[in-house]
Design an enzyme around this catalytic site. Structure first.
Site, mmCIF file in Angstrom:
data_model
loop_
_atom_site.group_PDB
_atom_site.id
_atom_site.type_symbol
_atom_site.label_atom_id
_atom_site.label_comp_id
_atom_site.label_asym_id
_atom_site.label_seq_id
_atom_site.Cartn_x
_atom_site.Cartn_y
_atom_site.Cartn_z
ATOM 1 C CB CYS A 118 -0.922 -0.043 1.223
ATOM 2 S SG CYS A 118 -1.828 1.468 1.554
ATOM 3 C CB CYS B 158 0.305 1.707 4.106
ATOM 4 S SG CYS B 158 -1.418 1.193 4.037
#
Length: 140
Positions: A65, A68
Site C-alpha cells: 500500500c 501506508c
C-alpha cells in the site's frame, strides 16, 4: 496503571505520575516508552489492547500500500509526540488477516483508537503527524 512492555510484552504496574520518568520493564529492563510505534501481530495486539491501561492507537497497513508507506514516517513522528500518554502500534493486515477480518477493516491505511479494550474511533486515509496527534487527542 498497567503498561505492556513493547519489547517482551510483560505487564508492568506503574503509578500514572511515573509515566514520563522514562520507566523500564521489570522483566526485561527495556524502556517502556521508545517514542516509536510497536509492531504487533494478532496475539500481541490483543495483549496490548486488553491488558494495558494506556489508550492504544493502531495503524493497520500493508507493505504493498503506497499511502501506508507514505504515512509510516508521519505515524512515527506522532508516536514521539503522543507517548507516554498513548501507545502507538502498527499491525500488518497481510500478516494478521484474521484480525483485520474480525475488526472489519476494509480499507488501509486505517487508524483505530482503543481505550479500555474497546474501539473508540477510526479514521481511514493518509494523515500528517500533526493531524494524527490532533485526531487522537480529540478522541481521548
Amino acid at each position: 496503571m498497567h503498561v505492556v512492555c513493547p519489547s517482551c510484552d510483560a505487564l508492568n504496574r506503574l503509578p500514572p505520575e511515573r509515566l514520563a520518568s522514562r520507566p523500564k520493564c521489570g522483566a526485561c529492563g527495556a524502556p517502556l516508552f521508545q517514542g516509536k510505534p510497536v509492531a504487533l501481530d494478532a496475539a500481541r495486539f490483543r495483549r496490548h489492547r486488553d491488558r494495558g491501561d494506556l489508550p492504544l492507537l493502531v495503524d493497520f497497513w500493508a507493505s504493498w500500500c503506497g499511502p501506508c508507506r507514505a504515512m509510516a514516517p508521519q505515524f512515527e513522528a506522532a508516536a514521539a509526540a503522543l507517548e507516554p500518554e498513548v501507545r502507538l502500534a502498527k499491525v500488518s493486515t497481510e500478516e494478521a488477516p484474521e484480525l483485520a477480518a474480525a475488526l472489519q477493516i476494509t480499507g488501509i491505511p486505517l487508524l483505530v483508537l482503543f481505550r479500555g479494550g474497546r474501539e473508540v474511533a477510526r479514521q481511514a486515509g493518509l494523515m500528517p503527524a500533526a493531524r494524527i496527534e490532533a485526531w487522537t487527542r480529540a478522541h481521548l
